[in-house]
Write a protein that holds these residues in place. Structure first.
Motif, short mmCIF file in Angstrom:
data_model
loop_
_atom_site.label_atom_id
_atom_site.label_comp_id
_atom_site.label_asym_id
_atom_site.label_seq_id
_atom_site.Cartn_x
_atom_site.Cartn_y
_atom_site.Cartn_z
N VAL A 285 0.90 -1.38 0.29
CA VAL A 285 -0.18 0.28 -0.19
C VAL A 285 0.50 1.27 -0.20
CG1 VAL A 285 -0.07 0.02 2.64
CG2 VAL A 285 -1.47 1.28 1.37
N HIS A 286 0.49 2.64 -0.83
CA HIS A 286 1.60 3.45 -0.49
C HIS A 286 0.03 4.40 -0.75
CE1 HIS A 286 3.67 0.40 -3.11
NE2 HIS A 286 4.71 1.52 -1.93
N VAL A 287 0.24 5.71 -0.25
CA VAL A 287 -0.62 6.66 -0.24
C VAL A 287 -0.30 8.20 -0.66
CG1 VAL A 287 -1.71 8.39 2.08
CG2 VAL A 287 -0.51 6.01 2.22
N LEU A 288 -1.32 8.76 -1.50
CA LEU A 288 -0.87 9.64 -1.89
C LEU A 288 -2.20 10.62 -1.98
CD1 LEU A 288 0.74 11.79 -4.16
CD2 LEU A 288 -1.34 10.18 -5.68
N ASP A 289 -1.87 11.78 -0.90
CA ASP A 289 -2.94 12.60 -0.52
C ASP A 289 -4.36 12.21 -0.80
OD1 ASP A 289 -3.55 15.33 -1.26
OD2 ASP A 289 -4.98 14.91 -3.55
N SER A 290 -3.73 11.40 0.61
CA SER A 290 -5.22 10.91 1.33
C SER A 290 -5.73 9.66 0.76
CB SER A 290 -6.18 11.73 1.87
OG SER A 290 -5.89 13.23 2.27
N PHE A 291 -5.33 9.27 -0.13
CA PHE A 291 -5.99 8.46 -1.48
C PHE A 291 -4.79 7.38 -1.20
CE2 PHE A 291 -7.88 11.64 -3.77
CZ PHE A 291 -8.52 10.80 -4.26
N ILE A 292 -5.20 6.14 -0.83
CA ILE A 292 -4.37 4.76 -0.17
C ILE A 292 -4.68 3.54 -2.09
CG2 ILE A 292 -4.19 4.82 1.71
CD1 ILE A 292 -6.62 2.96 1.54
N TYR B 182 2.90 2.11 -8.07
CA TYR B 182 3.93 3.36 -8.46
C TYR B 182 2.76 4.02 -8.92
CZ TYR B 182 7.00 6.70 -8.08
OH TYR B 182 8.09 7.69 -8.20
N PRO B 183 2.49 4.96 -7.43
CA PRO B 183 1.25 6.06 -7.68
C PRO B 183 1.86 7.57 -7.68
CG PRO B 183 1.49 5.51 -5.65
CD PRO B 183 2.09 4.82 -5.72
N PHE B 184 3.38 7.65 -7.49
CA PHE B 184 3.91 9.08 -7.68
C PHE B 184 4.63 9.50 -8.70
CE2 PHE B 184 5.03 5.99 -3.51
CZ PHE B 184 4.14 7.01 -2.39
N LEU B 185 4.39 9.44 -10.13
CA LEU B 185 5.13 10.28 -11.41
C LEU B 185 4.15 11.46 -11.00
CD1 LEU B 185 5.00 7.50 -13.97
CD2 LEU B 185 7.42 8.85 -12.56
#
Length: 530
Positions: free
Chosen positions: A279-286, A329-332
């Protein structure tokens, strides 16, 4: 009976077709070798790349045209199921489990031309052990630390300085005394996923040479695989790498006492042995790689009501097991998600991030005003959704796309209620309602005639007269008070017709009477004794 009813609804939901939600596949790339984790890299000129772990090396893929991706470089490696990679500056740092590769450092400065020189080093640690392998690596880009987890060279995690001289690593210290399968750090807080201990440990590492353990928490399925926090370190999300396990969210505003807020499982695969991985976290989305469910994106802006808002399934075969999506991976900067599938390769997914349209409220009995437990709440839409009231009558649910929908409230002892509600993305609509218990109702058996008299009873007995269409075995009568306690129970002779007198020894109050035959609810009514 109520719990069976709820599970039957969930089982039906689980076998509905799992369609892609709010995502578009831009491109994919297959490999002749098996795939494991994936990470992203952005070159100084802004070009985005995927770094894909393979069982026999590492692949570097250009996303200059995300609709026509291509591998531009690769490096070989010893055969292993597990590789993990992170980036810092213009270097990639790679570890592998069950090999002797140590720490691999790859120079990415000429990646656009396909040149990726690399070094590998087996460091001798102060304890005398040699670093040959590690399961996981995380890079603290603010402090220039590479943190290795799951190494046979040391318990806990191993810190390296990768900032002093670019392209080189220098041992700093170790933290923890339990095997950490995965590690993550954010703003002076370290999260170790101690899989075999089944716990998440949280550390204050503002001074890495004097770390302080703040807490240790056993996660829901006691097999803690990874963890990731929100930017403010107020919430942390965990996965347990076990069948049917959830992604769990904890309030860690007090890190010494984590509080479990909610658990998320994809509704379309409940009880099918599906396993969450990372699990990864981006702007309160998992964003989670959920093995045979693929990539799931959940709005966690209201962490006590986690709602899935997007997904893409990389795996086309059946559910369960360790097949399918390993990493997501969601950080691009482009917003693209890189998903690695163990068999199918790399997927470039373009999601629509949107805040969920939530529905919450309290359900009470129209006559007594008391909360009703076990009310199933279903929003009539194509997306799987489900809510159920707790002992306080509170329910929480939601969907990805707002609009006007019919909502049904059902509970075995009450007639189904259907109402219309407008749900809005980014908002939580509060809908409190009541259910009305009829004076009497024949629930399952056609032809059943049952009457209770007098009702209300003025301090005396009740009489139940019943007539059934045929002899029924295992006839039972029970009386339930408003706290859910059974105050009267009697088995009846299996006759088609009968009269039962009861209730002289129960106190005044309101009750629910149930007549069952062979496990089926034949008659239910509300009684009052004054």
């Amino acid at each position: 009976m109520k719990r069976i009813f709820s599970l039957s609804i969930l089982t039906l939901l689980a076998f509905q077709v799992h369609a892609q939600l709010n995502t578009v596949l831009r491109d994919s790339l297959g490999y002749s070798a098996g795939v494991n984790d994936v990470w992203g890299y952005v070159a100084p000129d802004g070009t985005e790349y995927a770094i894909v772990g393979l069982v026999n090396g590492v692949s570097f893929v250009s996303l200059a045209d995300p609709d026509n991706i291509e591998e531009v470089a690769s490096i070989p490696g010893q055969f292993t199921t597990w590789r993990d990679m992170k980036t810092f500056g213009e270097y990639a740092y790679i570890v592998s489990d069950a090999t002797t590769e140590g720490l691999t450092i790859v120079d990415l400065s000429d990646l656009e031309n396909g040149n990726v020189p690399f070094t590998r080093e087996n460091y001798v640690l102060p304890n005398g052990n040699t670093l040959f392998d590690a399961h996981n690596i995380y890079v603290d880009t603010k402090r220039g630390h590479a943190i290795l987890a799951g190494s046979s060279a040391s318990t806990g995690v191993i810190y390296f300085d990768i900032d002093s001289i670019p392209g080189e690593a220098f041992f700093l210290t170790t933290i923890g005394n339990l095997y950490a399968h995965d590690t993550y750090t954010n703003d002076g807080v370290l999260y170790n996923s101690e899989i075999f201990n089944g716990s998440l440990s949280i550390w204050d590492v503002n001074d890495i040479f004097n770390p302080v353990q703040l807490s240790s928490t056993v996660t829901p399925s006691a097999f803690t695989h990874n963890a990731w926090s929100t930017r403010d370190n107020n919430l942390v999300f965990t996965t347990d790498e076990r069948a049917n396990a959830p992604v769990a969210v904890y309030d860690i505003s007090d890190p010494s006492s984590p509080e479990l807020l909610d658990e998320y499982r994809p509704l379309y695969s409940l009880n099918t042995q599906t396993i969450p991985h990372n699990v990864h976290v981006l702007d309160s989305f998992i964003i989670t790689s959920y093995y045979t469910d693929g990539v799931t994106i959940v709005d966690a802006s209201k962490p006590d009501n986690l709602i899935e808002v997007a997904n893409w399934d990389t795996w086309s075969a059946g559910p369960g097991g360790f097949n399918g999506c390993w990493g997501a991976y969601p950080f691009l900067p482009s917003g693209l998600v890189l998903a690695s599938d163990r068999s199918s390769g790399l997927f470039v997914v373009d999601p629509v991030y949107k805040r969920a349209a939530r529905l919450e409220g309290t359900i009470t009995d129209a006559d007594t005003g008391l909360p009703i437990n076990g009310v199933d709440v279903l929003i009539q839409t194509g997306q799987e959704n489900y809510g159920v009231t707790d002992a306080s009558g509170i329910y929480k649910t939601g969907i990805a796309d707002g609009g006007t929908y019919q909502v049904t409230f059902s509970q075995l002892d009450y007639p189904i209620l259907t109402t219309e509600v407008e749900l809005i993305n980014g908002e939580c609509v509060v809908l409190d309602t009541t259910l009305q218990m009829p004076s009497s109702v024949s629930v399952l058996a056609d032809g059943v005639d049952a009457t209770v008299f007098p009702n209300p009873s003025m301090g005396g007995n009740f009489n139940l007269r019943y007539s059934l269409p045929a002899n029924n075995s295992n006839l039972e009568v029970e009386l339930i008070d408003l706290l859910g306690q059974r105050v009267f129970h009697q088995r009846l002779a299996p006759f088609a017709d009968g009269l039962l007198t009861f209730g002289a020894d129960i106190p005044s109050g309101q009750y629910f009477l149930r007549l069952t035959g062979s496990g089926n609810l034949l008659y239910s009514t509300k009684l009052s004794k004054r």
